[in-house]
Enzyme design. Structure first.
Site, PDB file in Angstrom:
ATOM      1  N   ASN A   1       0.871  -1.179   0.000  1.00  0.00           N
ATOM      2  CA  ASN A   1       0.000   0.000   0.000  1.00  0.00           C
ATOM      3  C   ASN A   1       0.909   1.230   0.000  1.00  0.00           C
ATOM      4  O   ASN A   1       1.483   1.584   1.032  1.00  0.00           O
ATOM      5  CB  ASN A   1      -0.887  -0.042   1.254  1.00  0.00           C
ATOM      6  CG  ASN A   1      -1.888   1.097   1.293  1.00  0.00           C
ATOM      7  OD1 ASN A   1      -1.856   1.997   0.443  1.00  0.00           O
ATOM      8  ND2 ASN A   1      -2.760   1.068   2.275  1.00  0.00           N
TER       9      ASN A   1
ATOM     10  N   ARG B   1      -2.763  -2.034  -3.306  1.00  0.00           N
ATOM     11  CA  ARG B   1      -4.001  -1.325  -2.995  1.00  0.00           C
ATOM     12  C   ARG B   1      -4.089  -0.038  -3.812  1.00  0.00           C
ATOM     13  O   ARG B   1      -3.156   0.764  -3.820  1.00  0.00           O
ATOM     14  CB  ARG B   1      -4.059  -0.991  -1.508  1.00  0.00           C
ATOM     15  CG  ARG B   1      -5.360  -0.312  -1.163  1.00  0.00           C
ATOM     16  CD  ARG B   1      -5.226   0.707  -0.069  1.00  0.00           C
ATOM     17  NE  ARG B   1      -6.441   1.504  -0.027  1.00  0.00           N
ATOM     18  CZ  ARG B   1      -6.483   2.750   0.392  1.00  0.00           C
ATOM     19  NH1 ARG B   1      -5.395   3.340   0.784  1.00  0.00           N
ATOM     20  NH2 ARG B   1      -7.619   3.404   0.397  1.00  0.00           N
TER      21      ARG B   1
ATOM     22  N   HIS C   1     -13.249   2.902   0.498  1.00  0.00           N
ATOM     23  CA  HIS C   1     -13.180   1.924   1.615  1.00  0.00           C
ATOM     24  C   HIS C   1     -13.840   0.589   1.238  1.00  0.00           C
ATOM     25  O   HIS C   1     -14.202  -0.191   2.109  1.00  0.00           O
ATOM     26  CB  HIS C   1     -13.928   2.432   2.879  1.00  0.00           C
ATOM     27  CG  HIS C   1     -13.259   3.548   3.600  1.00  0.00           C
ATOM     28  ND1 HIS C   1     -13.982   4.464   4.317  1.00  0.00           N
ATOM     29  CD2 HIS C   1     -11.978   3.877   3.753  1.00  0.00           C
ATOM     30  CE1 HIS C   1     -13.166   5.346   4.869  1.00  0.00           C
ATOM     31  NE2 HIS C   1     -11.927   5.004   4.538  1.00  0.00           N
TER      32      HIS C   1
ATOM     33  N   LEU D   1     -15.731   3.387  10.589  1.00  0.00           N
ATOM     34  CA  LEU D   1     -15.569   4.682  11.254  1.00  0.00           C
ATOM     35  C   LEU D   1     -14.134   4.801  11.757  1.00  0.00           C
ATOM     36  O   LEU D   1     -13.740   4.138  12.720  1.00  0.00           O
ATOM     37  CB  LEU D   1     -16.550   4.801  12.431  1.00  0.00           C
ATOM     38  CG  LEU D   1     -18.037   4.521  12.099  1.00  0.00           C
ATOM     39  CD1 LEU D   1     -18.890   4.500  13.363  1.00  0.00           C
ATOM     40  CD2 LEU D   1     -18.563   5.545  11.110  1.00  0.00           C
TER      41      LEU D   1
ATOM     42  N   ASN E   1     -10.379   7.517  10.886  1.00  0.00           N
ATOM     43  CA  ASN E   1     -10.026   8.902  10.569  1.00  0.00           C
ATOM     44  C   ASN E   1     -10.817   9.345   9.334  1.00  0.00           C
ATOM     45  O   ASN E   1     -11.322  10.452   9.263  1.00  0.00           O
ATOM     46  CB  ASN E   1      -8.522   8.989  10.352  1.00  0.00           C
ATOM     47  CG  ASN E   1      -8.074  10.418  10.386  1.00  0.00           C
ATOM     48  OD1 ASN E   1      -8.653  11.239  11.111  1.00  0.00           O
ATOM     49  ND2 ASN E   1      -7.114  10.752   9.574  1.00  0.00           N
TER      50      ASN E   1
ATOM     51  N   ARG F   1     -12.501  15.904   7.703  1.00  0.00           N
ATOM     52  CA  ARG F   1     -13.387  16.183   6.557  1.00  0.00           C
ATOM     53  C   ARG F   1     -14.797  16.477   7.047  1.00  0.00           C
ATOM     54  O   ARG F   1     -15.286  15.844   7.984  1.00  0.00           O
ATOM     55  CB  ARG F   1     -13.449  14.984   5.615  1.00  0.00           C
ATOM     56  CG  ARG F   1     -12.151  14.665   4.940  1.00  0.00           C
ATOM     57  CD  ARG F   1     -12.372  13.545   3.914  1.00  0.00           C
ATOM     58  NE  ARG F   1     -11.117  12.971   3.479  1.00  0.00           N
ATOM     59  CZ  ARG F   1     -10.846  11.674   3.485  1.00  0.00           C
ATOM     60  NH1 ARG F   1     -11.735  10.790   3.896  1.00  0.00           N
ATOM     61  NH2 ARG F   1      -9.678  11.245   3.069  1.00  0.00           N
TER      62      ARG F   1
ATOM     63  N   ARG G   1     -10.159  10.089  20.129  1.00  0.00           N
ATOM     64  CA  ARG G   1      -9.844   9.901  21.556  1.00  0.00           C
ATOM     65  C   ARG G   1      -9.665  11.237  22.255  1.00  0.00           C
ATOM     66  O   ARG G   1     -10.133  11.430  23.386  1.00  0.00           O
ATOM     67  CB  ARG G   1      -8.556   9.067  21.707  1.00  0.00           C
ATOM     68  CG  ARG G   1      -8.778   7.611  21.434  1.00  0.00           C
ATOM     69  CD  ARG G   1      -7.479   6.889  21.249  1.00  0.00           C
ATOM     70  NE  ARG G   1      -6.824   7.307  19.992  1.00  0.00           N
ATOM     71  CZ  ARG G   1      -5.906   6.621  19.363  1.00  0.00           C
ATOM     72  NH1 ARG G   1      -5.483   5.486  19.861  1.00  0.00           N
ATOM     73  NH2 ARG G   1      -5.374   7.049  18.241  1.00  0.00           N
TER      74      ARG G   1
ATOM     75  N   GLY H   1     -14.974   2.623  15.135  1.00  0.00           N
ATOM     76  CA  GLY H   1     -16.003   1.581  15.189  1.00  0.00           C
ATOM     77  C   GLY H   1     -15.594   0.382  16.034  1.00  0.00           C
ATOM     78  O   GLY H   1     -16.418  -0.207  16.741  1.00  0.00           O
ATOM     79  N   GLU H   2     -14.317   0.031  15.989  1.00  0.00           N
ATOM     80  CA  GLU H   2     -13.865  -1.148  16.743  1.00  0.00           C
ATOM     81  C   GLU H   2     -13.576  -0.826  18.201  1.00  0.00           C
ATOM     82  O   GLU H   2     -13.627  -1.708  19.057  1.00  0.00           O
ATOM     83  CB  GLU H   2     -12.574  -1.712  16.107  1.00  0.00           C
ATOM     84  CG  GLU H   2     -12.806  -2.344  14.757  1.00  0.00           C
ATOM     85  CD  GLU H   2     -11.504  -2.645  14.014  1.00  0.00           C
ATOM     86  OE1 GLU H   2     -10.492  -2.954  14.671  1.00  0.00           O
ATOM     87  OE2 GLU H   2     -11.503  -2.561  12.774  1.00  0.00           O
TER      88      GLU H   2
ATOM     89  N   GLU I   1      -8.315  -5.216   5.502  1.00  0.00           N
ATOM     90  CA  GLU I   1      -8.231  -4.949   4.062  1.00  0.00           C
ATOM     91  C   GLU I   1      -7.065  -5.702   3.424  1.00  0.00           C
ATOM     92  O   GLU I   1      -7.156  -6.169   2.300  1.00  0.00           O
ATOM     93  CB  GLU I   1      -8.067  -3.443   3.823  1.00  0.00           C
ATOM     94  CG  GLU I   1      -9.297  -2.653   4.198  1.00  0.00           C
ATOM     95  CD  GLU I   1      -8.997  -1.188   4.443  1.00  0.00           C
ATOM     96  OE1 GLU I   1      -9.124  -0.416   3.505  1.00  0.00           O
ATOM     97  OE2 GLU I   1      -8.647  -0.826   5.582  1.00  0.00           O
TER      98      GLU I   1
HETATM   99  P1  AMP Z   1      -8.321   4.461  11.631  1.00  0.00           P
HETATM  100  O1  AMP Z   1      -8.370   5.537  10.578  1.00  0.00           O
HETATM  101  O2  AMP Z   1      -9.201   3.298  11.311  1.00  0.00           O
HETATM  102  O3  AMP Z   1      -6.939   4.061  12.020  1.00  0.00           O
HETATM  103  O4  AMP Z   1      -8.971   5.111  12.958  1.00  0.00           O
HETATM  104  C1  AMP Z   1      -8.403   6.221  13.593  1.00  0.00           C
HETATM  105  C2  AMP Z   1      -9.422   6.791  14.565  1.00  0.00           C
HETATM  106  O5  AMP Z   1      -9.775   5.783  15.523  1.00  0.00           O
HETATM  107  C3  AMP Z   1      -8.903   7.983  15.348  1.00  0.00           C
HETATM  108  O6  AMP Z   1      -9.884   9.003  15.366  1.00  0.00           O
HETATM  109  C4  AMP Z   1      -8.732   7.413  16.741  1.00  0.00           C
HETATM  110  O7  AMP Z   1      -8.941   8.373  17.733  1.00  0.00           O
HETATM  111  C5  AMP Z   1      -9.843   6.382  16.782  1.00  0.00           C
HETATM  112  N1  AMP Z   1      -9.637   5.446  17.892  1.00  0.00           N
HETATM  113  C6  AMP Z   1      -8.680   4.521  18.022  1.00  0.00           C
HETATM  114  N2  AMP Z   1      -8.788   3.918  19.248  1.00  0.00           N
HETATM  115  C7  AMP Z   1      -9.828   4.492  19.862  1.00  0.00           C
HETATM  116  C8  AMP Z   1     -10.456   4.344  21.144  1.00  0.00           C
HETATM  117  N3  AMP Z   1      -9.996   3.457  22.015  1.00  0.00           N
HETATM  118  N4  AMP Z   1     -11.519   5.133  21.432  1.00  0.00           N
HETATM  119  C9  AMP Z   1     -11.962   6.041  20.560  1.00  0.00           C
HETATM  120  N5  AMP Z   1     -11.430   6.233  19.339  1.00  0.00           N
HETATM  121  C10 AMP Z   1     -10.379   5.481  19.009  1.00  0.00           C
END
Ligand code: AMP
Length: 396
Positions: free
Chosen positions: A7, A90, A179, A206, A208, A238, A282, A330-331, A383
């Site tokens: 990627n 990717r 996505h 959900l 960044n 965004r 966070r 989301g996770e 992915e």
């Molecule tokens: P990604 O783009 O999938 O890597 O997700 C990044 C986003 O996930 C950022 O906004 C992080 O703050 C959020 N994130 C990661 N861990 C947590 C958590 N424990 N609680 C809330 N948001 C989180």
């Protein structure tokens, strides 16, 4: 078969080497600051992480170092590059023509080069990453996996914008969706968990960047990102969907041009723009917990838009079997998941808030309340595995 997944970004290159006989990740890593100075973090299960500065004038130098680490006497996991069966790349955008994962030849690359205007941020580095890999590994097959191709099944009435049709014909302005590889992976997992192939599933990626996709009978029918990843729910920086006249009004008021207004809506909006604190969920949650109004508002706006899109997709599909949360927020953000699912019982969505609050991270979990009409799942996305799987299936 061993598959290398690549990627490439403008100054980075992420990679994972899979053993597809069992799905194991043999090694993975990240080359950073390509073209600036350079550093690599290389990880192999059971071995200490290897993090060193390196001189990467370009993607070719980065992939050469990756291959030397993969075949290194001490750190290596394969004896020779010949053990790599194929490389999966990717790509964020496959345009209207690359509607499924494809072995990349001159024709495909020419087409990808012809559509970089649709994808100016991700297109050029992904193409140059591919060219570097092809040069270093000329006798191996290279496959392109496109984020947009999952949306090849969306009907014309869902992807054509209600603007003069000639603008679509001439400039290909339409909904593409992004996505897709993530949504495809988690939707397939959810169908497996439901034990139902013809399921109606809404997947919320959900992170960044965020998007929501509706999938019916294993095929996507709609998605929240559009012509660009800017559409849909608010994200880290965004805005997501807006009244279409907002950009031109900002341009007039601030006396700025198209590029600058794009920058405001792409890099200074979303969670960051409303909270004024951070684009990282966070940080915004921490500020909201301390009572900061704008951070609380940013999170409420996010939940509001997610709920609206979920409701509209239930209407489009005339029902729902499963709602899925994936990606960084989301996770991991249990509070946000609970806030989205609250007061959705009319649609059959009911969460077991205790299971949601205590469920382990990194696992596929059913967080729905007992007897809920709709299942709610948390499914970590993968992915890279999806890219490896498509690559293997195409070259086998
Ligand atoms: P990604 O783009 O999938 O890597 O997700 C990044 C986003 O996930 C950022 O906004 C992080 O703050 C959020 N994130 C990661 N861990 C947590 C958590 N424990 N609680 C809330 N948001 C989180």
């Amino acid at each position: 078969m061993k598959i290398l997944v690549v990627n490439a970004g403008s100054s980075s290159l992420k990679y994972q080497l899979f053993d597809m006989d069992n799905g194991d990740v043999l090694a993975k890593g990240l080359c950073e600051r390509i073209g600036i100075d350079g550093a690599i973090t290389h990880k192999c299960p059971g071995k200490p992480d290897h993090k060193v500065d390196a001189d990467f004038p370009n993607h070719k130098a980065a992939i050469e170092l990756v291959l030397s680490l993969l075949t290194d006497k001490e750190l290596g996991v394969i004896r020779s590059v010949d053990e790599i069966g194929a490389v999966g790349h990717r790509f964020a955008h496959g345009g209207e023509k690359l509607r499924q994962s494809s072995v990349l030849g001159d024709e495909e690359i020419k087409y990808l080069e012809s559509i970089v205007e649709l994808n100016p941020l991700h297109g050029p580095p992904a193409i140059s990453g591919f060219k570097a890999c092809k040069e270093v590994m000329p006798s191996i097959k290279h496959v392109g996996v496109f984020d947009t191709s999952y949306y090849a099944t969306i009907e014309d009435y869902a992807y054509i914008y209600p603007i003069p049709y000639e603008l679509y014909e001439e400039y290909k302005i339409r909904r593409y969706g992004f996505h897709g590889t993530s949504h495809r992976y988690v939707a397939a997992k959810a169908a497996e968990m439901l034990g139902k192939k013809d399921a109606k599933i809404i997947t919320c990626h959900l992170g960044n960047g965020s998007s929501i996709t509706a999938t019916m009978n294993g095929k996507s029918v709609d998605t929240s990102m559009g012509f660009t990843p800017q559409d849909g729910v608010p994200m880290g920086t965004r805005s997501g969907a807006l009244d279409p006249t907002v950009p031109s009004f900002i341009m007039k008021k601030l006396g700025i041009g198209a590029e600058e207004v794009d920058k405001i809506l792409n890099s200074k909006s979303g969670l960051l723009g409303v909270s004024g604190v951070s684009s990282d969920c966070r940080d915004v949650c921490a500020a909201a917990d301390k009572g900061e109004y704008r951070s609380q508002l940013a999170l409420k706006i996010l939940v509001h838009h997610i709920k609206k899109i979920i409701g509209s997709y239930v209407a489009e599909m005339n029902g729902l079997d499963a709602l899925v949360f994936t990606a960084g927020i989301g996770e991991n953000d249990r509070g946000l998941r609970a806030n989205v699912c609250r007061e959705m019982s009319y649609l059959g969505i009911e969460m077991d808030e205790e299971v949601n609050a205590t469920c382990p991270r990194g696992e596929d979990v059913d967080v729905s309340a007992k007897g809920a009409k709709v299942k709610t799942f948390v499914i970590p996305t993968n992915e890279e595995y999806m890219i490896a799987l498509d690559t293997m299936n195409l070259v086998k």
